[in-house]
Write a protein that holds these residues in place. Structure first.
Motif, mmCIF file in Angstrom:
data_model
loop_
_atom_site.group_PDB
_atom_site.id
_atom_site.type_symbol
_atom_site.label_atom_id
_atom_site.label_comp_id
_atom_site.label_asym_id
_atom_site.label_seq_id
_atom_site.Cartn_x
_atom_site.Cartn_y
_atom_site.Cartn_z
ATOM 1 N N GLU A 127 0.751 -1.306 0.059
ATOM 2 C CA GLU A 127 0.086 -0.084 -0.083
ATOM 3 C C GLU A 127 0.853 1.308 0.036
ATOM 4 O O GLU A 127 1.925 1.110 0.381
ATOM 5 C CB GLU A 127 -0.817 0.054 1.279
ATOM 6 C CG GLU A 127 -0.196 0.170 2.590
ATOM 7 C CD GLU A 127 -1.018 0.039 3.897
ATOM 8 O OE1 GLU A 127 -2.059 -0.464 3.738
ATOM 9 O OE2 GLU A 127 -0.428 0.658 4.708
ATOM 10 N N HIS A 158 2.693 4.720 0.954
ATOM 11 C CA HIS A 158 3.363 5.235 2.049
ATOM 12 C C HIS A 158 3.853 6.619 1.712
ATOM 13 O O HIS A 158 5.211 6.792 2.105
ATOM 14 C CB HIS A 158 4.706 4.244 2.297
ATOM 15 C CG HIS A 158 4.187 3.144 3.289
ATOM 16 N ND1 HIS A 158 3.297 2.006 2.972
ATOM 17 C CD2 HIS A 158 4.046 2.881 4.592
ATOM 18 C CE1 HIS A 158 3.264 1.066 3.921
ATOM 19 N NE2 HIS A 158 3.523 1.709 4.756
ATOM 20 N N THR A 174 6.642 -1.206 1.427
ATOM 21 C CA THR A 174 7.319 -0.754 2.889
ATOM 22 C C THR A 174 6.870 -1.913 3.875
ATOM 23 O O THR A 174 8.060 -2.369 4.612
ATOM 24 C CB THR A 174 6.687 0.508 3.179
ATOM 25 O OG1 THR A 174 7.436 1.348 2.418
ATOM 26 C CG2 THR A 174 7.453 0.700 4.843
ATOM 27 N N ASP A 175 5.684 -2.464 4.153
ATOM 28 C CA ASP A 175 5.194 -3.192 5.176
ATOM 29 C C ASP A 175 5.739 -4.487 4.977
ATOM 30 O O ASP A 175 6.511 -5.270 5.970
ATOM 31 C CB ASP A 175 3.760 -3.079 5.388
ATOM 32 C CG ASP A 175 3.210 -1.858 5.943
ATOM 33 O OD1 ASP A 175 3.953 -1.138 6.361
ATOM 34 O OD2 ASP A 175 1.879 -1.684 5.818
ATOM 35 N N HIS A 178 1.943 6.319 10.143
ATOM 36 C CA HIS A 178 2.186 5.392 8.845
ATOM 37 C C HIS A 178 2.916 6.317 7.728
ATOM 38 O O HIS A 178 2.765 7.375 7.553
ATOM 39 C CB HIS A 178 0.644 5.317 8.299
ATOM 40 C CG HIS A 178 0.704 5.005 6.804
ATOM 41 N ND1 HIS A 178 0.605 3.473 6.600
ATOM 42 C CD2 HIS A 178 0.721 5.521 5.607
ATOM 43 C CE1 HIS A 178 0.806 3.207 5.451
ATOM 44 N NE2 HIS A 178 0.885 4.392 4.762
ATOM 45 N N GLU A 227 8.535 3.603 10.679
ATOM 46 C CA GLU A 227 8.794 3.190 9.208
ATOM 47 C C GLU A 227 9.850 3.615 8.601
ATOM 48 O O GLU A 227 10.500 3.129 7.727
ATOM 49 C CB GLU A 227 7.387 3.234 8.625
ATOM 50 C CG GLU A 227 6.389 2.146 9.201
ATOM 51 C CD GLU A 227 5.001 1.870 8.425
ATOM 52 O OE1 GLU A 227 4.409 0.887 8.604
ATOM 53 O OE2 GLU A 227 4.849 2.798 7.789
#
Ligand SMILES: [Zn+2]
Length: 258
Positions: free
Chosen positions: A28, A30, A38-39, A160, A165
């Motif tokens: 998704e 970012h 990223t996740d 987020h 992150e």
């Protein structure tokens, strides 16, 4: 140990007390500074590091790269599955794993949007397999006090695509961080009871699309990110991941009178 690197015959001979772990992540948006993966990349990195540290006590499944991200669909490139689809996938995978004799299952989540369904998953599977052991955790909810101590961005900053992150991505894949686009914090005002960050949600859950929360796709403040913080976060999270897997590995079902 990595599931897909073994042969079928090697899996058959493995100690079935070993916890089996799967990373559920997301693909998704970012913001402008971090990639769609990223996740997944963060989750994958933690799994790799865990395997390096205690690879003889955990068996890592192929990861699930798409999670629940409907609230990000206003931003191009985001992929999402429905809750029902993800739960069905996880159930089928669990059934396969248990059919081979394993009975300790860890759902390791690396995306905030999967938190609720992860809880539902272990409740469903715990009832389905009374002799099994199910654990779910998200990396950003482990050792929260130690993680907060690393943060400089204040409440809502480690959200987020924010401080944490971005720090992890600077450590894991710096070539994919577009430093020139690291934007300022632009969390839109909401209600006091709805405010939260990676460490914890608000007092009440309030569903909004990401577009309603921020206009640059990020919730938090990546300007405070650094490679050094990425390493610190990694060490704190890995410590706790090791502890959870160790405890599960050493858990003797007979001692629980089952
Ligand atoms: Zn993320």
């Amino acid at each position: 140990m990595i599931w897909e690197e073994f042969t079928s015959f090697q899996i058959k001979d493995l100690d079935k007390h070993i916890p089996v772990l799967i990373n559920l992540s997301a693909t998704e948006q970012h913001g402008r500074h971090l990639p769609l993966g990223t996740d997944r990349m963060i989750g994958h990195h933690f799994c790799q590091r865990l395997n390096e540290k205690i690879g003889d006590k955990v068996l890592i499944l192929p990861e699930l790269a798409i999670g629940y991200s409907k609230h990000h669909m206003d931003f191009a490139g985001t992929l999402s599955l429905n809750h029902e689809t993800i739960l069905a996938q996880l159930k089928d995978i669990t059934d396969a794993v248990f059919s081979h004799g394993f009975y300790k299952f860890v759902l390791f989540n690396s995306h905030g949007g999967n938190q609720g369904l992860g809880q539902v998953f272990i409740e469903k599977m715990g009832a389905r397999y009374p002799h099994g052991h199910f654990v779910m955790f998200s990396w950003f909810r482990l050792a929260v006090e130690r993680l907060r101590a690393i943060s400089d961005s204040g409440p809502g900053g480690a959200g987020h695509g924010g401080e944490f992150e971005t720090s992890l991505m600077l450590r894991i894949a710096p070539h994919l961080v577009n430093q020139e686009y690291i934007g300022e914090k632009r969390n839109k005002p909401s209600f006091r009871w709805a405010e939260g960050d990676l460490f914890g949600g608000g007092e009440a859950s309030y569903y909004r699309s990401m577009m309603d929360m921020t206009d640059n796709g990020i919730y938090g403040d990546p300007r405070f990110a650094s490679t050094e913080k990425g390493e610190q976060i990694e060490n704190v999270v890995l410590d706790r991941m090791k502890e959870i897997v160790f405890d599960l590995y050493n858990l003797d079902t007979r001692s629980l009178n089952r």
